[in-house]
Write a protein that holds these residues in place. Structure first.
Motif, PDB file in Angstrom:
ATOM      1  N   PRO A 146       0.804  -1.232   0.000  1.00 29.30           N
ATOM      2  CA  PRO A 146       0.000   0.000   0.000  1.00 29.30           C
ATOM      3  C   PRO A 146       0.828   1.269   0.000  1.00 29.30           C
ATOM      4  O   PRO A 146       0.350   2.325  -0.441  1.00 29.30           O
ATOM      5  CB  PRO A 146      -0.818  -0.117   1.297  1.00 29.30           C
ATOM      6  CG  PRO A 146      -0.815  -1.576   1.620  1.00 29.30           C
ATOM      7  CD  PRO A 146       0.492  -2.096   1.139  1.00 29.30           C
ATOM      8  N   GLU A 147       2.073   1.190   0.473  1.00 32.49           N
ATOM      9  CA  GLU A 147       2.925   2.379   0.472  1.00 32.49           C
ATOM     10  C   GLU A 147       3.431   2.725  -0.922  1.00 32.49           C
ATOM     11  O   GLU A 147       3.933   3.834  -1.162  1.00 32.49           O
ATOM     12  CB  GLU A 147       4.127   2.161   1.411  1.00 32.49           C
ATOM     13  CG  GLU A 147       5.191   1.176   0.918  1.00 32.49           C
ATOM     14  CD  GLU A 147       4.887  -0.298   1.186  1.00 32.49           C
ATOM     15  OE1 GLU A 147       5.798  -1.123   1.068  1.00 32.49           O
ATOM     16  OE2 GLU A 147       3.707  -0.601   1.498  1.00 32.49           O
ATOM     17  N   GLY A 148       3.320   1.801  -1.864  1.00 27.10           N
ATOM     18  CA  GLY A 148       3.793   2.046  -3.219  1.00 27.10           C
ATOM     19  C   GLY A 148       2.800   2.857  -4.034  1.00 27.10           C
ATOM     20  O   GLY A 148       1.582   2.752  -3.856  1.00 27.10           O
ATOM     21  N   ILE A 149       3.307   3.659  -4.944  1.00 24.70           N
ATOM     22  CA  ILE A 149       2.471   4.489  -5.819  1.00 24.70           C
ATOM     23  C   ILE A 149       2.396   3.827  -7.198  1.00 24.70           C
ATOM     24  O   ILE A 149       3.414   3.705  -7.885  1.00 24.70           O
ATOM     25  CB  ILE A 149       3.041   5.910  -5.952  1.00 24.70           C
ATOM     26  CG1 ILE A 149       3.035   6.602  -4.585  1.00 24.70           C
ATOM     27  CG2 ILE A 149       2.264   6.715  -6.979  1.00 24.70           C
ATOM     28  CD1 ILE A 149       3.696   7.964  -4.593  1.00 24.70           C
ATOM     29  N   TRP A 195     -12.207   5.221 -13.047  1.00 22.40           N
ATOM     30  CA  TRP A 195     -11.046   5.865 -12.423  1.00 22.40           C
ATOM     31  C   TRP A 195     -11.200   6.003 -10.911  1.00 22.40           C
ATOM     32  O   TRP A 195     -10.265   5.755 -10.144  1.00 22.40           O
ATOM     33  CB  TRP A 195     -10.803   7.226 -13.073  1.00 22.40           C
ATOM     34  CG  TRP A 195      -9.602   7.926 -12.505  1.00 22.40           C
ATOM     35  CD1 TRP A 195      -9.567   8.902 -11.562  1.00 22.40           C
ATOM     36  CD2 TRP A 195      -8.243   7.644 -12.845  1.00 22.40           C
ATOM     37  NE1 TRP A 195      -8.265   9.260 -11.294  1.00 22.40           N
ATOM     38  CE2 TRP A 195      -7.438   8.500 -12.063  1.00 22.40           C
ATOM     39  CE3 TRP A 195      -7.628   6.759 -13.728  1.00 22.40           C
ATOM     40  CZ2 TRP A 195      -6.049   8.508 -12.149  1.00 22.40           C
ATOM     41  CZ3 TRP A 195      -6.251   6.761 -13.808  1.00 22.40           C
ATOM     42  CH2 TRP A 195      -5.468   7.625 -13.018  1.00 22.40           C
ATOM     43  N   ASP A 196     -12.347   6.373 -10.447  1.00 26.07           N
ATOM     44  CA  ASP A 196     -12.538   6.649  -9.022  1.00 26.07           C
ATOM     45  C   ASP A 196     -12.461   5.391  -8.158  1.00 26.07           C
ATOM     46  O   ASP A 196     -12.359   5.494  -6.924  1.00 26.07           O
ATOM     47  CB  ASP A 196     -13.895   7.329  -8.793  1.00 26.07           C
ATOM     48  CG  ASP A 196     -13.936   8.730  -9.390  1.00 26.07           C
ATOM     49  OD1 ASP A 196     -12.846   9.308  -9.591  1.00 26.07           O
ATOM     50  OD2 ASP A 196     -15.049   9.234  -9.655  1.00 26.07           O
ATOM     51  N   ALA A 197     -12.502   4.206  -8.792  1.00 27.68           N
ATOM     52  CA  ALA A 197     -12.460   2.961  -8.016  1.00 27.68           C
ATOM     53  C   ALA A 197     -11.039   2.564  -7.631  1.00 27.68           C
ATOM     54  O   ALA A 197     -10.850   1.642  -6.833  1.00 27.68           O
ATOM     55  CB  ALA A 197     -13.116   1.831  -8.812  1.00 27.68           C
ATOM     56  N   PHE A 198     -10.038   3.285  -8.200  1.00 27.43           N
ATOM     57  CA  PHE A 198      -8.648   2.877  -7.986  1.00 27.43           C
ATOM     58  C   PHE A 198      -7.801   4.074  -7.536  1.00 27.43           C
ATOM     59  O   PHE A 198      -8.288   5.208  -7.487  1.00 27.43           O
ATOM     60  CB  PHE A 198      -8.075   2.266  -9.269  1.00 27.43           C
ATOM     61  CG  PHE A 198      -8.939   1.173  -9.840  1.00 27.43           C
ATOM     62  CD1 PHE A 198      -9.074  -0.045  -9.190  1.00 27.43           C
ATOM     63  CD2 PHE A 198      -9.636   1.364 -11.029  1.00 27.43           C
ATOM     64  CE1 PHE A 198      -9.882  -1.041  -9.708  1.00 27.43           C
ATOM     65  CE2 PHE A 198     -10.442   0.377 -11.554  1.00 27.43           C
ATOM     66  CZ  PHE A 198     -10.567  -0.840 -10.894  1.00 27.43           C
ATOM     67  N   ASN A 199      -6.532   3.795  -7.243  1.00 24.84           N
ATOM     68  CA  ASN A 199      -5.623   4.839  -6.762  1.00 24.84           C
ATOM     69  C   ASN A 199      -4.441   5.043  -7.707  1.00 24.84           C
ATOM     70  O   ASN A 199      -3.322   5.308  -7.263  1.00 24.84           O
ATOM     71  CB  ASN A 199      -5.104   4.474  -5.361  1.00 24.84           C
ATOM     72  CG  ASN A 199      -6.206   4.464  -4.330  1.00 24.84           C
ATOM     73  OD1 ASN A 199      -7.032   5.371  -4.287  1.00 24.84           O
ATOM     74  ND2 ASN A 199      -6.221   3.426  -3.487  1.00 24.84           N
ATOM     75  N   PHE A 200      -4.683   4.898  -9.012  1.00 26.16           N
ATOM     76  CA  PHE A 200      -3.595   5.091  -9.972  1.00 26.16           C
ATOM     77  C   PHE A 200      -3.185   6.561 -10.046  1.00 26.16           C
ATOM     78  O   PHE A 200      -4.007   7.466  -9.839  1.00 26.16           O
ATOM     79  CB  PHE A 200      -4.026   4.621 -11.368  1.00 26.16           C
ATOM     80  CG  PHE A 200      -4.199   3.128 -11.475  1.00 26.16           C
ATOM     81  CD1 PHE A 200      -3.124   2.271 -11.338  1.00 26.16           C
ATOM     82  CD2 PHE A 200      -5.449   2.573 -11.729  1.00 26.16           C
ATOM     83  CE1 PHE A 200      -3.282   0.896 -11.437  1.00 26.16           C
ATOM     84  CE2 PHE A 200      -5.627   1.204 -11.829  1.00 26.16           C
ATOM     85  CZ  PHE A 200      -4.537   0.360 -11.681  1.00 26.16           C
ATOM     86  N   PHE A 201      -1.897   6.778 -10.366  1.00 22.75           N
ATOM     87  CA  PHE A 201      -1.385   8.114 -10.640  1.00 22.75           C
ATOM     88  C   PHE A 201      -1.132   8.228 -12.141  1.00 22.75           C
ATOM     89  O   PHE A 201      -0.521   7.330 -12.744  1.00 22.75           O
ATOM     90  CB  PHE A 201      -0.062   8.351  -9.899  1.00 22.75           C
ATOM     91  CG  PHE A 201      -0.219   8.929  -8.526  1.00 22.75           C
ATOM     92  CD1 PHE A 201       0.327  10.173  -8.219  1.00 22.75           C
ATOM     93  CD2 PHE A 201      -0.917   8.249  -7.542  1.00 22.75           C
ATOM     94  CE1 PHE A 201       0.189  10.713  -6.948  1.00 22.75           C
ATOM     95  CE2 PHE A 201      -1.068   8.773  -6.278  1.00 22.75           C
ATOM     96  CZ  PHE A 201      -0.511  10.019  -5.973  1.00 22.75           C
ATOM     97  N   ARG A 202      -1.587   9.332 -12.723  1.00 24.19           N
ATOM     98  CA  ARG A 202      -1.257   9.603 -14.121  1.00 24.19           C
ATOM     99  C   ARG A 202       0.145  10.203 -14.186  1.00 24.19           C
ATOM    100  O   ARG A 202       0.578  10.910 -13.262  1.00 24.19           O
ATOM    101  CB  ARG A 202      -2.267  10.563 -14.737  1.00 24.19           C
ATOM    102  CG  ARG A 202      -3.655   9.948 -14.935  1.00 24.19           C
ATOM    103  CD  ARG A 202      -4.526  10.897 -15.750  1.00 24.19           C
ATOM    104  NE  ARG A 202      -5.815  10.284 -16.088  1.00 24.19           N
ATOM    105  CZ  ARG A 202      -6.925  10.436 -15.392  1.00 24.19           C
ATOM    106  NH1 ARG A 202      -6.912  11.193 -14.284  1.00 24.19           N
ATOM    107  NH2 ARG A 202      -8.045   9.851 -15.777  1.00 24.19           N
ATOM    108  N   PRO A 203       0.873   9.979 -15.273  1.00 27.39           N
ATOM    109  CA  PRO A 203       2.254  10.480 -15.359  1.00 27.39           C
ATOM    110  C   PRO A 203       2.356  11.995 -15.177  1.00 27.39           C
ATOM    111  O   PRO A 203       3.308  12.478 -14.548  1.00 27.39           O
ATOM    112  CB  PRO A 203       2.690  10.047 -16.765  1.00 27.39           C
ATOM    113  CG  PRO A 203       1.829   8.880 -17.089  1.00 27.39           C
ATOM    114  CD  PRO A 203       0.519   9.132 -16.430  1.00 27.39           C
ATOM    115  N   HIS A 204       1.394  12.755 -15.715  1.00 30.28           N
ATOM    116  CA  HIS A 204       1.513  14.215 -15.606  1.00 30.28           C
ATOM    117  C   HIS A 204       1.197  14.712 -14.195  1.00 30.28           C
ATOM    118  O   HIS A 204       1.413  15.888 -13.883  1.00 30.28           O
ATOM    119  CB  HIS A 204       0.628  14.917 -16.652  1.00 30.28           C
ATOM    120  CG  HIS A 204      -0.812  14.490 -16.619  1.00 30.28           C
ATOM    121  ND1 HIS A 204      -1.677  14.832 -15.621  1.00 30.28           N
ATOM    122  CD2 HIS A 204      -1.517  13.725 -17.496  1.00 30.28           C
ATOM    123  CE1 HIS A 204      -2.868  14.314 -15.868  1.00 30.28           C
ATOM    124  NE2 HIS A 204      -2.802  13.633 -17.013  1.00 30.28           N
TER     125      HIS A 204
END
Length: 693
Positions: free
Chosen positions: A29-32, A51-60
């Motif tokens: 969980p500490e990983g992005i 999108w709202d169901a997950f915790n992904f980060f977009r590159p920008h």
């Protein structure tokens, strides 16, 4: 100082890549989970909706930070990320692709060959006792289904199926899979697809059909090429597909797919600086013209193709035939006697093949009381044959097109008598090859194992006999216990050889070349080659040991049948496959071919290698103990000697067949008991016999 961990994957990320990032974030969980700059169009559409169901980060959204740890999923190539210094991070990999020479000894690898990286991640989630939301389970199931072709690609493993089942239990929604796994091509992809179709070249190498297609991408092309490759493959069904697309800045993209174990596209991708596995691979070639890359790919194809199995590898040498003038009743009697499903039918005067008679045809004729008809009146008419050098694909095609379940084999052109029937390939031969991880992975060559395990003088003898058998065109084998013991790393004792052909003629030839003595029994097709120390010195340049055998036994391959339960069998000449089928237990049906270039090839028709690995004694067929009840005692003796376990169904058959022992003569029973007493540890054998009653 706090550690910063990134969870990364490859560019042009597919569902397997993104799903693996999600699973990794659940585990750490500490990983992005930082998405790639480019994800496949169907993945992007899915993420836009969920999108709202997950915790992904977009590159920008990523801001330059100091990173200490990186978890790579579905790739072993570290992408470029702001703030990441490759020499300053600890890298862990979770991947299902084969790794070439790109291993970094400072990295931690969790790499196993399953159908999807997501499968490995799911297993880790299960081990950690974690549960999923419906959306999480669905995304993970998308990852497995996309990379395994919904569990039908040959790269699919049992583990992929089990992981998928667990995700279903977690609530994964199949309706979402149907929506996002097969989205239509975009207009730009459709244009590219049409260009590739027009440019396709078709090659046939070692029986493999390979399509190579090239095109320049339409202006402003931003979509993934893999979806176009899948559509091309599904429409054209080549064994191998190589797509080369010229992109902007004079870069060329390779997308490679294979539908067979005989064409390893990863070899081509790696030679061009890319990666992947044997069925799916890709590479981006920078600053190279399309035509130059095309020519290089053409030169790489032969090394990526593994020759298909040949008819010679699966055929049974020697073939029983029926005359077209024989009665149906004769065919019925032979089929009952030997258990064959069909016989080639020949003209009695010329010996030419004229048709095939099958068990089904004979049964129907008998049921209509037509036993007196001649076979020519009921047989399938035709002249369908294969040659030893043909690929098994040719045999498969013949069986499908002609409806023949047994294909007679004639010599290769320029060898032997034209149109002489020298063997046969049955439907069972082909199915065994294709289904046992199929055509897959052939059994290993055991030449080196024999060289290391056998005494030097014995190995020299094997090579001498190998050369002579090859000159005479006689397939030669080690069979049974010797092969079993070699694979179990136990000393080889009985050096018996089985010959498809005439064992006596082979021994006579060895006698003429090297001397010694001969004892033969024409009735049984057996011969002993008697060897003195002087003969051993002729055979071998190695130092002679004191325990060399004084004779080597040669046996003509034969088959047998039982006129009544527990009677001694009737024996007739047969093929190596029939010879092995008459043996008692699967672990005694293994054979190593010894003649010429075949030296070291392992034959495993009945799953003996698997049972060796499982440590079990398994009988070949359900009537085996009825045919010969003394096999009950041999099963126990073998089980205790090897510290194996009698397989469950075999134990049931022993219990059912115990009354048959009363039909066996006292002499045969006594002989088996004496063999038990000669074992190194006889007491456990008799205890086990008592357990069986």
């Amino acid at each position: 100082m706090n550690e910063m961990m990134l969870i990364l994957t490859h560019e042009n990320a597919d569902f397997d890549a993104v799903a693996s990032q999600l699973a990794a974030h659940k585990l750490y969980p500490e990983g992005i989970p930082l998405l790639s700059w480019r994800v496949n169009r169907n993945v992007l559409q899915y993420l836009n909706l969920y999108w709202d169901a997950f915790n992904f980060f977009r590159p920008h959204d990523w801001r330059r930070q100091r990173v200490n740890r990186i978890l790579l999923v579905d790739t072993v190539a570290l992408p470029s990320v702001r703030g990441v210094r490759p020499d300053k991070v600890q890298v862990q990999v979770i991947d299902h692709h084969e790794i070439g020479d790109e291993i970094d000894n400072s990295w931690i690898y969790h790499v196993e060959t399953v159908g999807a990286t997501t499968t490995l991640a799911v297993e880790m989630l299960q081990d950690a006792g974690l549960n999923l939301t419906v959306n999480e389970a669905t995304l993970l199931l998308l990852g497995i289904h996309e990379d395994t072709g919904s569990l039908v690609y040959d790269t699919t493993t049992t583990r992929d199926v089990l992981a998928s089942a667990w995700l279903m239990e977690q609530g994964a929604q199949l309706s979402v899979l149907r929506r996002f796994l097969n989205i239509p091509l975009s207009d730009a992809q459709q244009q590219l697809y049409e260009k590739l179709q027009e440019s396709a070249e078709w090659l046939t190498i070692e029986g493999q059909t390979v399509a190579i297609a090239t095109a320049t991408a339409p202006d402003g092309f931003e979509d993934e090429i893999s979806a176009v490759a899948h559509r091309f493959r599904d429409a054209m069904t080549p064994d191998g597909l190589l797509i080369l697309v010229q992109l902007k800045y004079n870069h060329t993209q390779l997308v490679a797919r294979s539908s067979t174990n005989h064409f390893d596209v990863s070899k081509i991708a790696r030679a061009l600086g890319g990666g992947g596995h044997s069925r799916a691979a890709a590479a981006t070639i920078m600053d190279r013209r399309l035509i130059d890359v095309h020519d290089q790919v053409l030169s790489l194809i032969p090394d990526a193709v593994r020759p298909m199995a040949k008819v010679a590898q699966i055929m049974s040498y020697g073939v029983q035939t029926l005359s077209e003038t024989a009665a149906v009743s004769e065919a019925d009697e032979l089929m009952r006697k030997f258990g064959h499903e069909g016989y080639p039918v020949v003209n009695p005067s010329s010996g030419d093949l004229v048709g095939l008679v099958t068990r089904r045809i004979v049964d129907r004729a008998v049921s209509h009381q037509l036993e007196d008809l001649e076979i020519r009146q009921v047989m399938k008419v035709g002249h369908v044959t294969a040659r030893p050098s043909d690929s098994v694909e040719i045999v498969q095609r013949l069986m499908i097109q002609e409806g023949w379940g047994q294909i007679p084999v004639i010599p290769d052109e320029g060898e032997g008598i034209p149109n002489e029937l020298i063997g046969i390939v049955t439907r069972t031969d082909l199915i065994n090859l294709l289904s046992d991880k199929g055509e897959q992975e052939h059994e290993p060559n055991l030449r080196d194992l024999m060289s290391d395990s056998l005494p030097d003088t014995m190995w020299d003898m094997v090579q001498v006999v190998s050369d002579v058998a090859d000159e005479m065109g006689m397939p030669l084998y080690f069979v049974g216990g010797l092969v079993r013991d070699l694979l179990l790393d136990k000393p080889a004792t009985d050096i018996d050889m089985v010959v498809e052909g005439d064992a006596i003629a082979l021994v006579r030839r060895l006698y003429r070349l090297y001397g010694g003595g001969i004892r033969s029994h024409a009735q049984f097709g057996t011969a002993k080659w008697l060897l003195s120390p002087d003969i051993w010195r002729k055979i071998s340049s190695s130092t002679l040991s004191g325990d060399l055998p004084r004779a080597i036994d040669f046996v003509t391959a034969r088959t047998e049948f039982y006129e009544m339960p527990s009677a001694l069998p009737e024996v007739e000449r047969g093929s190596i496959k029939l010879d092995l089928h008459r043996r008692d237990f699967t672990i005694n049906t293994l054979a190593i071919r010894l003649d010429g270039l075949h030296l070291g090839e392992l034959l495993d028709f009945y799953g003996g290698r698997r049972d060796l690995d499982l440590g079990q004694v398994r009988v070949l067929h359900s009537l085996s103990f009825v045919d010969d009840a003394t096999r009950i005692l041999r099963a126990v003796r073998l089980e205790q000697r090897l510290h194996f376990q009698i397989e469950a169904r075999t134990s049931e058959l022993i219990a059912d067949a115990l009354p048959m022992l009363s039909r066996v003569t006292g002499g045969r029973i006594r002989n088996e008991l004496e063999m038990c007493l000669l074992e190194a540890e006889p007491v456990p054998i008799f205890k086990r016999l008592a357990e069986f009653g």
